[in-house]
Scaffold this motif. Structure first.
Motif, PDB file in Angstrom:
ATOM      1  N   HIS A 340      60.544  -5.449   8.955  1.00 13.58           N
ATOM      2  CA  HIS A 340      59.493  -6.404   8.634  1.00 13.58           C
ATOM      3  C   HIS A 340      59.313  -7.401   9.789  1.00 13.58           C
ATOM      4  CE1 HIS A 340      58.946  -5.075   4.505  1.00 13.58           C
ATOM      5  NE2 HIS A 340      60.257  -4.945   4.431  1.00 13.58           N
ATOM      6  N   PRO A 341      58.166  -8.093   9.839  1.00 16.85           N
ATOM      7  CA  PRO A 341      57.948  -9.061  10.923  1.00 16.85           C
ATOM      8  C   PRO A 341      59.123 -10.023  11.048  1.00 16.85           C
ATOM      9  CG  PRO A 341      55.930  -8.751   9.699  1.00 16.85           C
ATOM     10  CD  PRO A 341      56.979  -7.981   8.956  1.00 16.85           C
ATOM     11  N   HIS A 342      59.648 -10.117  12.240  1.00 17.23           N
ATOM     12  CA  HIS A 342      60.926 -10.780  12.501  1.00 17.23           C
ATOM     13  C   HIS A 342      60.936 -12.239  12.057  1.00 17.23           C
ATOM     14  CE1 HIS A 342      64.758 -10.535  14.740  1.00 17.23           C
ATOM     15  NE2 HIS A 342      64.564 -11.803  14.990  1.00 17.23           N
ATOM     16  N   GLU A 343      59.949 -13.007  12.496  1.00 22.02           N
ATOM     17  CA  GLU A 343      59.949 -14.442  12.202  1.00 22.02           C
ATOM     18  C   GLU A 343      59.779 -14.713  10.712  1.00 22.02           C
ATOM     19  OE1 GLU A 343      60.254 -13.786  15.983  1.00 22.02           O
ATOM     20  OE2 GLU A 343      58.469 -13.031  14.973  1.00 22.02           O
ATOM     21  N   ILE A 344      59.021 -13.876  10.005  1.00 23.48           N
ATOM     22  CA  ILE A 344      58.886 -14.037   8.562  1.00 23.48           C
ATOM     23  C   ILE A 344      60.210 -13.720   7.863  1.00 23.48           C
ATOM     24  CG2 ILE A 344      57.796 -13.087   6.486  1.00 23.48           C
ATOM     25  CD1 ILE A 344      55.251 -12.786   8.016  1.00 23.48           C
TER      26      ILE A 344
END
Length: 529
Positions: A340-344
């Motif tokens: 999944h999107p890293h920062e999220i």
């Protein structure tokens, strides 16, 4: 992402930019107003990479070499110790019973096997990555044909795939002086053994790095309730890998300098990786990493470090993410966390751990960590759900539902939303750059050979060199120009440049604006998406 939709109105965006304009220089405001033209940026073309011939579509039996890598990255020189990575995939419709994979050196007198390994049984679509570390010392300068060969056995007979690549070796006297003079050295601070390369920035700033490490170790150990220090080696390298830090066993591999390349705070990264080193000791369980879902191990590291890349108010930042519409349900995030999107993912994980500690206190949270027990074949979701019910008496859906209601009641924080948007976009662009021009630095496939062997044998190239191509240099310059613009407070231009770079490199999630989540009130000074 399907969650990403267009902004509701340009007038709201104008108001946001006006409100954020009064913030301090380090705070990052919104993307440019809709309709603002992005700076010209030519489409970037990846460096040429040899490709294998694909199998016949629909073949019952098929094998392909889908990745072939040489290390060290960047220019090669006579005398280098070479490593190889080969990823082999079953591209047929039937399983393969095994086989072999080889690296050969071509030449006028025939082919010489440099490395070989068994190929395991592969189901349709399954892959196997074979790795040989420092197995061949390159001869004198010139060109060397290298050939990867994979053979598999199916019920219908043998199948084979080949991949040829020519390595160009420069003369050893062309080796850059900094690498020629570099030697491994070490020093001891209160907490750790520090390993570094002479002649690098780490050697020049060693006293400060050791002080940061000592402070990080003491902070993490106190927060985790550990009275006895653990042996820790901190390896400082100039090569940028991933987001600047990795924990590998009892070692931390950290890039230095890193803050002049990425918008990060090195003490925060140190604390994060220290948590990984101490997690199992902190709960008194040596094998804990095989039982804890990644959402919990990474969330714990973000929570104790006080932020992901930098100090951050996690709950307020999670509320900003929710308002932006980028939220990933925890039951979806927990399985295959790193996809999944890293920062999220890291933000939600850190804020979730903060919420659990807030709900029941630290002793109860430790009980929860100890109760995470993985049985054969269980998913991360199953492991997490059972432990939540046992300790907090709610499943993941119930806890998340009440937590999100609390987040929605928090007042909007445009500064956190704006900063989150910038960081998210920057690191998506960085990872796209790495996947395209420096794949061995990409965090999911980072090249991290055994540093202890490197020290014993005096190998430094893998920790210093990086690929170099005109297109890659241009992309990197655009990335750094955007970082510098943001640091100066010119956020509109920074985000426009990052979005242009993302469009050229094929970023997955952040090239377009992120709206408020429908159903939530839109404040007068709406936060950035």
């Amino acid at each position: 992402m399907a969650r990403i939709r267009r902004w509701a109105s340009a007038g709201v965006l104008l108001l946001i930019l006006w409100l954020l304009g009064a913030r301090p220089p380090e705070a990052v405001p919104l993307r440019p107003m809709a309709g603002t033209p992005s700076p010209a940026l030519p489409t970037l073309t990846p460096s040429a990479v040899p490709t294998a011939s694909p199998p016949t579509p629909g073949s019952r039996y098929g094998l392909a070499i889908v990745d072939f890598r040489l290390h060290p990255d960047g220019p090669l020189y006579a005398g280098d110790r070479l490593s190889f990575e080969v990823e082999v995939r079953n591209v047929g419709r039937a399983p393969l019973a095994g086989g072999r994979v080889e690296i050969r050196r071509g030449g006028p007198e025939g082919e010489e096997v440099l490395a070989e390994a068994a190929l395991p049984e592969l189901a349709p679509g399954a892959s196997h990555r074979a790795v040989w570390t420092w197995v061949w010392q390159a001869p004198g300068s010139g060109t060397v044909p290298l050939i990867g060969i994979a053979r598999g056995e199916g019920a219908g007979g043998a199948v084979e795939a080949r991949w040829a690549q020519t390595a160009t070796l420069r003369p050893q006297e062309a080796l850059p002086e900094t690498e020629r003079r570099a030697r491994w050295a070490q020093a001891r601070s209160r907490c750790c053994t520090h390993v570094y390369l002479t002649g690098t920035a780490a050697e020049a700033d060693l006293a400060r790095l050791m002080a940061w490490a000592d402070e990080a170790e003491a902070t993490v150990r106190a927060r985790m309730g550990l009275s006895t220090p653990l042996p820790i080696s901190v390896v400082w390298i100039p090569r940028l890998l991933g987001h600047g830090g990795f924990a590998v066993g009892d070692s931390l591999i950290l890039t230095y300098p890193v803050a002049d390349r990425l918008p990060v705070d090195l003490p925060t990264i140190l604390r994060h990786e220290m948590v990984h080193r101490m997690t199992c000791a902190g709960i008194g369980r040596e094998d804990c990493l095989g039982h804890l879902p990644a959402l919990i191990t990474e969330g714990l590291a973000v929570f104790i470090a006080g932020g992901h890349y930098r100090p951050e108010p996690l709950t307020q930042r999670a509320a900003a993410l929710l308002r932006m519409g980028g939220w990933i349900p925890l039951e979806e995030l927990v399985d295959d966390f790193y996809a999944h999107p890293h920062e999220i993912g890291y933000l939600e994980a850190g804020a979730f751990v903060e919420e659990l500690v807030r709900k029941g206190g630290w002793p109860r949270f430790l009980d929860f960590l100890r109760s995470l027990e993985r049985r054969p074949g269980e998913s991360d979701r199953t492991v997490l759900d059972r432990a939540l019910r046992d300790v907090y008496h709610q499943d993941i859906r119930g806890i998340e539902s009440r937590w999100r209601e609390a987040l929605e009641r928090l007042p909007p924080d445009p500064e956190q939303a704006a900063d989150l948007r910038f960081v998210w976009t920057f690191f998506e662009a960085l990872r796209a750059y790495q996947r395209t021009y420096d794949p061995s630095a990409y965090f999911l496939k980072a090249w991290l050979p055994d540093w202890r062997q490197a020290v014993r044998e005096g190998i430094v190239a893998d920790f210093m060199r990086a690929p170099d191509s005109p297109e890659g240099r241009r992309a990197w310059q655009e990335l750094q120009a955007a970082r510098a613009q943001a640091a100066r407070g010119d956020i509109a231009a920074a985000l426009a440049a990052l979005q242009a770079l993302c469009r050229a490199l094929g970023c997955s999630d952040v090239a377009e604006p992120v709206p408020e989540r429908p159903g939530l009130p839109v404040p007068d000074g709406r936060a950035k998406g």
